[in-house]
Every structure is written in structure tokens, then in C-alpha cells.
Design a protein around this motif. Structure first.
Motif, PDB file in Angstrom:
ATOM      1  N   VAL A 102       1.380  -1.078   0.394  1.00 12.90           N
ATOM      2  CA  VAL A 102      -0.244   0.275   0.113  1.00 12.90           C
ATOM      3  C   VAL A 102       0.579   1.117  -0.315  1.00 12.90           C
ATOM      4  CG1 VAL A 102      -1.994   1.363   0.930  1.00 12.90           C
ATOM      5  CG2 VAL A 102      -1.112  -1.354   1.515  1.00 12.90           C
ATOM      6  N   TRP A 103       0.760   2.256  -1.195  1.00 14.85           N
ATOM      7  CA  TRP A 103       1.769   3.137  -1.485  1.00 14.85           C
ATOM      8  C   TRP A 103       0.882   4.118  -0.400  1.00 14.85           C
ATOM      9  CZ3 TRP A 103       5.724   4.165  -4.145  1.00 14.85           C
ATOM     10  CH2 TRP A 103       5.797   3.497  -5.584  1.00 14.85           C
ATOM     11  N   GLN A 104       1.343   5.058   0.570  1.00 14.61           N
ATOM     12  CA  GLN A 104       1.852   6.326   1.004  1.00 14.61           C
ATOM     13  C   GLN A 104       1.384   7.669  -0.247  1.00 14.61           C
ATOM     14  OE1 GLN A 104       0.533   6.069   4.500  1.00 14.61           O
ATOM     15  NE2 GLN A 104       1.087   3.967   4.516  1.00 14.61           N
ATOM     16  N   LYS A 105       0.371   8.195   0.177  1.00 11.95           N
ATOM     17  CA  LYS A 105       0.676   9.039  -0.373  1.00 11.95           C
ATOM     18  C   LYS A 105       1.289  10.149  -0.437  1.00 11.95           C
ATOM     19  CE  LYS A 105      -2.739  13.467  -1.000  1.00 11.95           C
ATOM     20  NZ  LYS A 105      -3.388  13.951  -0.084  1.00 11.95           N
ATOM     21  N   GLU A 106       2.533  10.326   1.166  1.00 13.11           N
ATOM     22  CA  GLU A 106       3.872  10.622   0.820  1.00 13.11           C
ATOM     23  C   GLU A 106       4.612  10.186  -0.400  1.00 13.11           C
ATOM     24  OE1 GLU A 106       2.455  10.007   3.324  1.00 13.11           O
ATOM     25  OE2 GLU A 106       2.043  11.931   4.596  1.00 13.11           O
ATOM     26  N   ASP A 107       4.415   8.552  -0.920  1.00 15.23           N
ATOM     27  CA  ASP A 107       5.710   7.498  -1.049  1.00 15.23           C
ATOM     28  C   ASP A 107       5.325   8.065  -3.069  1.00 15.23           C
ATOM     29  OD1 ASP A 107       6.944   6.702   0.837  1.00 15.23           O
ATOM     30  OD2 ASP A 107       5.647   5.330   0.763  1.00 15.23           O
ATOM     31  N   LYS A 108       3.888   7.843  -3.466  1.00 20.53           N
ATOM     32  CA  LYS A 108       3.395   8.418  -4.552  1.00 20.53           C
ATOM     33  C   LYS A 108       3.882   9.708  -5.337  1.00 20.53           C
ATOM     34  CE  LYS A 108      -0.968   7.746  -7.124  1.00 20.53           C
ATOM     35  NZ  LYS A 108      -2.079   6.986  -7.060  1.00 20.53           N
ATOM     36  N   PHE A 109       3.569  10.288  -4.250  1.00 23.43           N
ATOM     37  CA  PHE A 109       4.830  12.079  -4.440  1.00 23.43           C
ATOM     38  C   PHE A 109       5.542  11.960  -4.540  1.00 23.43           C
ATOM     39  CE2 PHE A 109       6.093  15.921  -3.473  1.00 23.43           C
ATOM     40  CZ  PHE A 109       5.292  17.194  -4.536  1.00 23.43           C
ATOM     41  N   ALA A 110       6.372  10.969  -4.101  1.00 26.65           N
ATOM     42  CA  ALA A 110       8.196  11.036  -4.074  1.00 26.65           C
ATOM     43  C   ALA A 110       8.482  10.120  -4.988  1.00 26.65           C
ATOM     44  CB  ALA A 110       8.816  10.494  -3.058  1.00 26.65           C
ATOM     45  N   TYR A 111       7.716   9.409  -5.533  1.00 29.79           N
ATOM     46  CA  TYR A 111       7.770   8.635  -6.909  1.00 29.79           C
ATOM     47  C   TYR A 111       7.295   9.180  -8.573  1.00 29.79           C
ATOM     48  CZ  TYR A 111       7.802   4.780 -10.886  1.00 29.79           C
ATOM     49  OH  TYR A 111       8.019   4.037 -11.449  1.00 29.79           O
ATOM     50  N   GLU A 112       6.678  10.080  -8.400  1.00 27.51           N
ATOM     51  CA  GLU A 112       5.913  10.893  -9.659  1.00 27.51           C
ATOM     52  C   GLU A 112       7.491  11.862  -9.887  1.00 27.51           C
ATOM     53  OE1 GLU A 112       1.783  11.826  -9.036  1.00 27.51           O
ATOM     54  OE2 GLU A 112       1.243  10.524  -8.976  1.00 27.51           O
ATOM     55  N   MET A 113       7.221  12.412  -8.687  1.00 27.33           N
ATOM     56  CA  MET A 113       8.809  13.251  -8.888  1.00 27.33           C
ATOM     57  C   MET A 113      10.234  12.779  -9.123  1.00 27.33           C
ATOM     58  SD  MET A 113       7.427  16.544  -7.997  1.00 27.33           S
ATOM     59  CE  MET A 113       9.270  17.414  -7.081  1.00 27.33           C
ATOM     60  N   PHE A 114      10.602  11.528  -8.701  1.00 32.05           N
ATOM     61  CA  PHE A 114      11.217  11.093  -9.278  1.00 32.05           C
ATOM     62  C   PHE A 114      11.602  10.455 -10.799  1.00 32.05           C
ATOM     63  CE2 PHE A 114      13.624   6.712 -11.185  1.00 32.05           C
ATOM     64  CZ  PHE A 114      14.625   7.010 -10.484  1.00 32.05           C
ATOM     65  N   LEU A 115      10.153  10.278 -11.126  1.00 37.42           N
ATOM     66  CA  LEU A 115      10.206  10.144 -12.568  1.00 37.42           C
ATOM     67  C   LEU A 115       9.933  11.851 -13.633  1.00 37.42           C
ATOM     68  CD1 LEU A 115       7.489   7.529 -12.619  1.00 37.42           C
ATOM     69  CD2 LEU A 115       9.534   6.955 -13.585  1.00 37.42           C
ATOM     70  N   GLU A 116       9.336  12.398 -12.853  1.00 42.39           N
ATOM     71  CA  GLU A 116       9.316  13.411 -13.578  1.00 42.39           C
ATOM     72  C   GLU A 116      11.243  14.256 -13.630  1.00 42.39           C
ATOM     73  OE1 GLU A 116       8.521  16.975 -15.985  1.00 42.39           O
ATOM     74  OE2 GLU A 116       6.632  15.224 -14.704  1.00 42.39           O
ATOM     75  N   LYS A 117      11.818  14.032 -12.823  1.00 41.36           N
ATOM     76  CA  LYS A 117      13.233  14.552 -12.847  1.00 41.36           C
ATOM     77  C   LYS A 117      14.089  13.590 -13.972  1.00 41.36           C
ATOM     78  CE  LYS A 117      14.123  16.196  -7.515  1.00 41.36           C
ATOM     79  NZ  LYS A 117      14.800  15.801  -7.091  1.00 41.36           N
ATOM     80  N   HIS A 118      13.888  12.322 -14.412  1.00 45.77           N
ATOM     81  CA  HIS A 118      14.007  11.307 -15.003  1.00 45.77           C
ATOM     82  C   HIS A 118      13.645  11.552 -15.852  1.00 45.77           C
ATOM     83  CE1 HIS A 118      16.249   9.180 -11.992  1.00 45.77           C
ATOM     84  NE2 HIS A 118      16.910   8.466 -12.960  1.00 45.77           N
ATOM     85  N   ARG A 119      12.495  11.962 -16.634  1.00 47.21           N
ATOM     86  CA  ARG A 119      11.855  12.920 -18.218  1.00 47.21           C
ATOM     87  C   ARG A 119      12.637  14.127 -18.390  1.00 47.21           C
ATOM     88  NH1 ARG A 119       6.651  10.274 -16.639  1.00 47.21           N
ATOM     89  NH2 ARG A 119       6.375  12.847 -15.297  1.00 47.21           N
ATOM     90  N   ILE A 120      13.260  14.754 -17.546  1.00 48.61           N
ATOM     91  CA  ILE A 120      13.656  15.845 -17.825  1.00 48.61           C
ATOM     92  C   ILE A 120      15.366  15.482 -18.268  1.00 48.61           C
ATOM     93  CG2 ILE A 120      14.503  18.137 -16.983  1.00 48.61           C
ATOM     94  CD1 ILE A 120      12.718  18.386 -15.187  1.00 48.61           C
ATOM     95  N   VAL A 121      15.749  14.928 -17.598  1.00 49.36           N
ATOM     96  CA  VAL A 121      17.203  14.525 -17.892  1.00 49.36           C
ATOM     97  C   VAL A 121      17.222  13.950 -19.241  1.00 49.36           C
ATOM     98  CG1 VAL A 121      19.261  13.006 -17.440  1.00 49.36           C
ATOM     99  CG2 VAL A 121      18.063  14.068 -15.326  1.00 49.36           C
ATOM    100  N   LEU A 122      16.258  12.968 -19.169  1.00 48.68           N
ATOM    101  CA  LEU A 122      16.082  11.861 -20.500  1.00 48.68           C
ATOM    102  C   LEU A 122      15.647  13.156 -22.232  1.00 48.68           C
ATOM    103  CD1 LEU A 122      14.604   9.093 -20.152  1.00 48.68           C
ATOM    104  CD2 LEU A 122      17.187   9.172 -20.798  1.00 48.68           C
ATOM    105  N   VAL A 123      14.898  14.279 -22.013  1.00 50.25           N
ATOM    106  CA  VAL A 123      15.296  15.213 -22.764  1.00 50.25           C
ATOM    107  C   VAL A 123      16.003  15.684 -23.083  1.00 50.25           C
ATOM    108  CG1 VAL A 123      13.804  17.376 -23.589  1.00 50.25           C
ATOM    109  CG2 VAL A 123      12.390  15.032 -22.131  1.00 50.25           C
ATOM    110  N   PHE A 124      17.138  16.073 -21.129  1.00 48.27           N
ATOM    111  CA  PHE A 124      18.020  17.480 -21.930  1.00 48.27           C
ATOM    112  C   PHE A 124      19.296  16.522 -22.572  1.00 48.27           C
ATOM    113  CE2 PHE A 124      22.535  18.425 -20.829  1.00 48.27           C
ATOM    114  CZ  PHE A 124      22.287  19.343 -20.711  1.00 48.27           C
ATOM    115  N   PHE A 125      19.151  14.949 -22.801  1.00 44.39           N
ATOM    116  CA  PHE A 125      20.350  14.521 -23.556  1.00 44.39           C
ATOM    117  C   PHE A 125      19.554  14.021 -24.680  1.00 44.39           C
ATOM    118  CE2 PHE A 125      21.952  13.301 -19.152  1.00 44.39           C
ATOM    119  CZ  PHE A 125      23.797  13.501 -19.395  1.00 44.39           C
ATOM    120  N   ALA A 126      18.447  13.984 -25.504  1.00 45.81           N
ATOM    121  CA  ALA A 126      18.171  13.603 -26.296  1.00 45.81           C
ATOM    122  C   ALA A 126      18.013  15.016 -27.228  1.00 45.81           C
ATOM    123  CB  ALA A 126      16.583  13.596 -26.405  1.00 45.81           C
ATOM    124  N   PHE A 127      18.176  15.989 -26.081  1.00 49.24           N
ATOM    125  CA  PHE A 127      18.485  17.336 -27.097  1.00 49.24           C
ATOM    126  C   PHE A 127      19.760  17.605 -27.428  1.00 49.24           C
ATOM    127  CE2 PHE A 127      19.043  21.941 -27.314  1.00 49.24           C
ATOM    128  CZ  PHE A 127      18.059  22.625 -27.705  1.00 49.24           C
TER     129      PHE A 127
END
Length: 595
Positions: free
Chosen positions: A2-27
Motif C-alpha cells: 500500500v502506497w502512502q500518499k507521500e511515497d506516491k508523490f516522491a515517485y512521481e517527482m523521481f520520474l519527472e526528474k528523469h524525464r527532464i534529464v532524458l529530454v535534455f540528453f535527447a536534445f
């Protein structure tokens, strides 16, 4: 789990950071790929050429300029060679020993250590010495095995033949200046090139220039030469064929040198084509001395040997202008050659008196005898009857005040005065006194010797005016015709046949019984006119213009002896010498000597 609300928010933030990094390297990948595509595909050829150019280095072996010939096949300009010593550092394992440097320095009688050091340090071919004597060249060749990296090569050197007589025709060469490069770079000229200055050398420079050769060398990343690839031999420039007759040129120059002042000019023209057979200005100069300490003598000489009097000096024409006054009077006034006037030696106009050159007067003269005796009084009266406008009109009809268009640089155009000019320049009105002196070729009327040669040529041709030229053709080293002169004519000088006939008759009479009788040559009929041009700065100038044979003209000439006094006395003998050379007639003084 069972995900705690705080854990879910942290996970989404983690994915967002990785997307930004991937977009940067792609660019970044896209940017780098695009740059690589631009450099390797779009600009690949350009950078490949630059790389090759940086890898390759060409030594320069100067090409010989083309040879210039006279009409009769004599060289006016040729080439000789001087020798230069070079140091080639490539393919040398080490710098030459001190013994080698000292041995070579002893042969050349100079310190070559700085040059050797520079060549070795920067890995470049350097010149150790120029203008080697034959003895120095042979000594280096004899010790070639003990002088590694030292080579002797030939460098072309311009040679001017009979240069004092021909210098104003040939011109000379000089190294191109930085300011000239800016205008001439598009035509392939570069620093270090030698270009023509004056004369044929300048006007036909693009044909005379050869194609330099030399060694194609490979250099490393540090710019050091490593080996030689191939040798490209230099190619000589094209040959230029002039219209000048070397015998006439030499004869004219010698005759002018022997004149009372040794200063003047002579021009000889083929009346059937406009080809210049001789063009002389004295004193002359030796183009072989250009660039040497001896050349400074010419720069200091008050007689101005570098000044081409034939096309640049402006003189009043004096009495030879009476040819134009004669033509205008007969054409417009229909002057009766049988009617005579009386010359007392003076002419009154208003409150002034004008003199004839013969102070005692010529007595009774008509149109023909007045020309033959060059009677000023008769021509003063013709001038007044014609008026300044008609004198100006006929002067310009004979193309005075215009450049002839000869293929030599720096030609002057001369000047024909008129009332408006005097009013603008001097704030004075044109007077009748100006007209009478205009009629005899004085005042503010200025001409060049070449213009006077063209004037008398047009008279010989009954109005056909060929533009003068001094080069007939240019032929490449491979035999290809690169240039051929095409006849050019100005509009016909239209005068009535009667006018030409009477003018021709008057000019023959001038030689037979008039002021030019010293020019007579047995068996050769000559038509001519003398002139004495007043000179406010000193002694008068002596003129003579003529053509021969009078009834079927071949050549025409103009001679001026600067400060020479009377034309009949001092200019005529120069013209006579030219005719004797052209018609291969033995001079009378030589005949007398043999008796």
C-alpha cells in the motif's frame, strides 16, 4: 503493498526528474548530431580542402615573363637568370653542422647562420643568398655532397635591350604593392609578384605574366616540412610582338641625342595602318638599372629622363598648326592660291604690332608660298578672317585636345582654348590678338608630339585617321594567338578634295623651296612643315612634321627638339636621319667622307 500518499508523490517527482534529464540528453544528442552532419556532410569538402592545404606547402619558383619583340624580330625585352642559394630543412635528420655553415658562409662571403637557424626552427625553405656569381654557384655545386640541404636554383631576371632608346616603350617591372593587391587579387595577383610599370610591360602585363612553379611539400601538424611530393616547372608568359622597327628606333634616338639640346621626342607612324614604327623620348633611361642604386641618378636628373615626352609632354605646336589654319581657310573661305598679299615683317592690330619670324618680311606671298616660307603675317590675316570659333572647330576636327588612344599608359590629351575657357579661367574676354596667335599655333594651345604625328598622318591619308598602336599580336608559349590588333579609325576628317590637293602641294613646296629644304633626299619626295614654338620658360622649341614618299605615303613623322630654336635648322636634320634609315639611303655626309 500500500502506497502512502507521500511515497506516491516522491515517485512521481523521481520520474519527472528523469524525464527532464532524458529530454535534455535527447536534445543534446540532436544538437551534436546536427553539428556533426553540418561539419562532415555540408562543410566536409571545404574542411577537407583546408586540411589538405594545411598538410601541403608549395615552394615558389618564379616564372619568366614573356619576351617582347620588335617588328623586325629583334628582342626588346628578354630574360636572363640569376642564381639563388636555398636551404631545404625537410628530410634532414639534424641541423647542418657548424663546419657546413662556416664553409658555405665562406663561399658566399656573408654570415648565413641566422637564415639557417630560422629555416630549421620553423621548418621552412629559406633563401640564403641571391644574385650569386657564376663562381659562387659552381663552388656550391662542387661541394654539394658536403652541404646537405643546400641547393642552388635559377631565378628569372628581366633584360632590356638598347634600353635607353626603348625604355619609354618597354617600361619596366616592380614588386606589387599592398594597395595594388587589394584591386588586383581577383585577377590572381599576390604578394611577391612582379608587375609591369610603364610601357608595354604595364599595358600587356596579364599576357606577359608567366605561371609560377615549385615543389609541392608535405608538412606535419607543427608545420614542419617532411617530404617533397612533386616538382611543377614554371611556365613562361606569352610573347608580345610590337610594331616598333628597331633600326628606326635606334636612328631616331641617336639623331635626337645629337641635336643641340639632346632633349626631345620623335614619333614615326605607318600611314596605312596607324602602327607606331618608332617612339622616342630623350634623354632616355636604362630599365636594367631599376631597383639598383644607379637608378637614383635618373630621379635626380633635371633633364627628366623618366618623363615620356612623346606622349606626356605638352608643347605649343607653333607654325606646324598652320596646316590646320590652311585647311580651315581653304575649306571655309575658298582662298584663291593665286592671290598674293604683301608681308612687310610686321602686322598692326589695334594698338599692338605682331611680327613675322623674318623681320625684313617675305614680300609678296600667296597661300602656297606663305605656307612654304611659314609667313606669320599671312596667317595672322587668315586667322582673323576665320575667327576663333572656326579655328577651334578645325583643331578639334583633327582631334586635338583628345587622347589618341595609343596602347601606352599616361598619355596626355592636350588643350584647345576658346573664349569661354579664357573668361572662366582668367576672367578676361577673348581678344582678336588671341585669335591671331592661335592661327599660328601659339597661346594656350597645347599638343603632344604623338598628336602631331597623328595630325600629319591624317593629312597624308587625306582625312583617314587611324588610332595609333604599338603591339600587333600576343602569342602564347604553346603557339595560340591570345590577342591581335584590330584596326581602329576615328570618323573621317572631311575636307574638300581641292583643299587636300592644295595642302599636299604646299607641304611639298615647303620641302622643295621652303623652310624644310634641309630635309630633301635625292630620289625621295617629302612633304612637310617646320615650326618654331615660342616658349615663355626659355628657348623656343623646334618642330618638324612630314610624310614620304609624298605621292604615295608610307610613313609620317613628328619631331620636336626641346629648346632647339628654329625647326628648319634643328628638328629637320632629325627627321632626315629617320628617312635615310627607313629608305636605306646613305647619308650625304658619309658620301662626302668617301670622296
Amino acid at each position: 503493498m500500500v502506497w502512502q500518499k507521500e511515497d506516491k508523490f516522491a515517485y512521481e517527482m523521481f520520474l519527472e526528474k528523469h524525464r527532464i534529464v532524458l529530454v535534455f540528453f535527447a536534445f543534446l544528442f540532436v544538437i551534436l548530431s546536427g553539428r556533426l552532419f553540418y561539419l562532415q556532410i555540408i562543410k566536409g569538402n571545404m574542411y577537407r580542402k583546408i586540411s589538405e592545404q594545411q598538410r601541403m606547402y608549395n615552394t615558389r619558383e618564379r616564372a619568366s615573363r614573356g619576351v617582347v619583340y620588335s617588328e623586325d624580330g629583334v628582342k626588346l625585352i628578354g630574360n636572363d637568370f640569376t642564381y639563388i642559394a636555398l636551404f631545404y630543412p625537410f628530410e634532414q635528420q639534424k641541423m647542418p653542422s657548424q663546419e657546413t655553415i662556416e664553409a658555405l658562409g665562406k663561399i658566399l662571403n656573408r654570415d648565413i647562420s641566422p637564415s639557417i637557424d630560422k629555416g630549421w626552427r620553423y621548418g621552412r625553405v629559406v633563401q640564403l643568398a641571391g644574385n650569386l656569381t657564376i663562381e659562387e654557384m659552381f663552388k656550391i655545386q662542387e661541394k654539394k655532397l658536403t652541404l646537405p640541404g643546400i641547393s642552388v636554383v635559377k631565378e628569372p631576371k628581366r633584360v632590356y635591350y638598347d634600353s635607353e632608346a626603348n625604355g619609354h616603350i618597354t617600361g619596366y617591372t616592380g614588386e606589387i604593392r599592398q594597395d595594388e593587391i587589394e584591386d588586383m587579387a581577383d585577377d590572381g595577383y599576390k604578394m611577391g609578384d612582379y608587375i609591369g610599370r610603364g610601357g608595354i610591360e604595364q599595358v600587356y602585363d596579364k599576357y606577359l605574366q608567366g605561371t609560377d612553379g615549385g615543389w609541392q611539400l608535405e608538412v606535419n601538424a607543427r608545420g614542419y616540412q617532411t617530404k617533397a611530393f612533386r616538382y611543377i616547372p614554371p611556365a613562361i608568359g606569352a610573347s608580345v610582338y610590337s610594331t616598333v622597327n628597331s633600326k628606326l628606333q635606334s636612328a631616331a634616338y641617336a639623331a635626337l641625342q645629337d641635336s643641340p639640346t639632346g632633349r626631345g621626342a620623335a614619333v614615326v607612324i605607318d600611314v596605312k595602318t596607324g602602327a607606331v614604327k618608332a617612339l622616342v623620348s630623350t634623354p632616355g633611361f636604362d630599365a636594367n638599372k631599376v631597383g639598383t642604386k644607379d637608378f637614383g641618378v635618373y630621379l635626380k636628373d633635371k633633364n627628366l629622363p623618366l618623363f615620356n615626352r612623346a606622349i606626356q609632354a605638352l608643347y605649343p605646336p607653333g607654325s606646324i598648326f598652320k596646316i590646320i589654319t590652311f585647311a580651315a581657310a581653304e575649306d571655309l573661305l575658298n582662298t584663291d592660291p593665286g592671290v598674293s598679299e604683301y608681308c612687310t615683317g610686321t602686322f598692326e592690330l589695334g594698338d599692338r604690332w605682331y611680327n613675322c619670324w623674318l623681320t625684313t618680311g617675305h614680300g609678296r606671298v600667296n597661300l602656297i608660298t606663305a605656307m612654304a616660307q611659314s609667313c606669320n603675317i599671312y596667317f595672322y590675316q587668315l586667322g582673323l578672317e576665320l575667327g576663333v570659333r572656326n579655328l577651334e572647330k578645325y583643331a578639334k576636327r583633327f582631334y586635338l585636345g583628345e587622347k589618341t588612344g595609343i596602347d601606352l599608359p599616361n598619355e596626355k590629351r592636350g588643350f584647345v582654348p576658346n573664349p569661354r575657357w579664357k573668361e572662366l579661367q582668367m576672367n578676361m574676354k577673348w581678344l582678336q590678338g588671341d585669335t591671331v596667335i592661335f592661327a599660328i599655333g601659339q597661346g594656350a594651345l597645347w599638343v603632344t608630339p604623338l598628336q602631331m604625328a597623328e595630325m600629319i598622318t591624317a593629312v597624308a591619308n587625306r582625312g583617314t585617321y587611324y588610332r595609333p598602336f604599338i603591339v600587333s599580336k600576343v602569342i602564347s608559349a604553346g603557339g595560340e594567338e591570345l590577342y591581335k590588333h584590330e584596326t581602329e579609325m576615328n570618323p573621317q576628317i572631311n575636307l574638300a578634295d581641292k583643299t587636300w590637293d592644295l595642302l599636299h602641294k604646299a607641304l611639298i613646296e615647303t620641302v622643295e623651296n621652303g623652310t624644310a629644304k634641309r630635309s630633301k633626299i635625292p630620289g625621295i619626295k617629302i612633304a612637310g612643315k617646320t615650326g618654331t614654338a615660342q616658349n615663355p620658360q626659355g628657348e623656343d622649341h623646334a618642330w618638324f612634321v612630314s610624310y614620304a614618299p609624298a605621292d604615295n605615303p608610307e610613313i609620317a613623322l613628328a619631331v620636336i627638339v626641346e629648346n632647339g630654336g628654329g625647326g628648319g635648322l634643328n628638328a629637320v636634320p632629325v627627321g632626315k636621319k629617320i628617312y635615310e634609315t627607313y629608305f636605306n639611303v646613305e647619308p650625304e655626309e658619309d658620301k662626302e667622307t668617301k670622296k
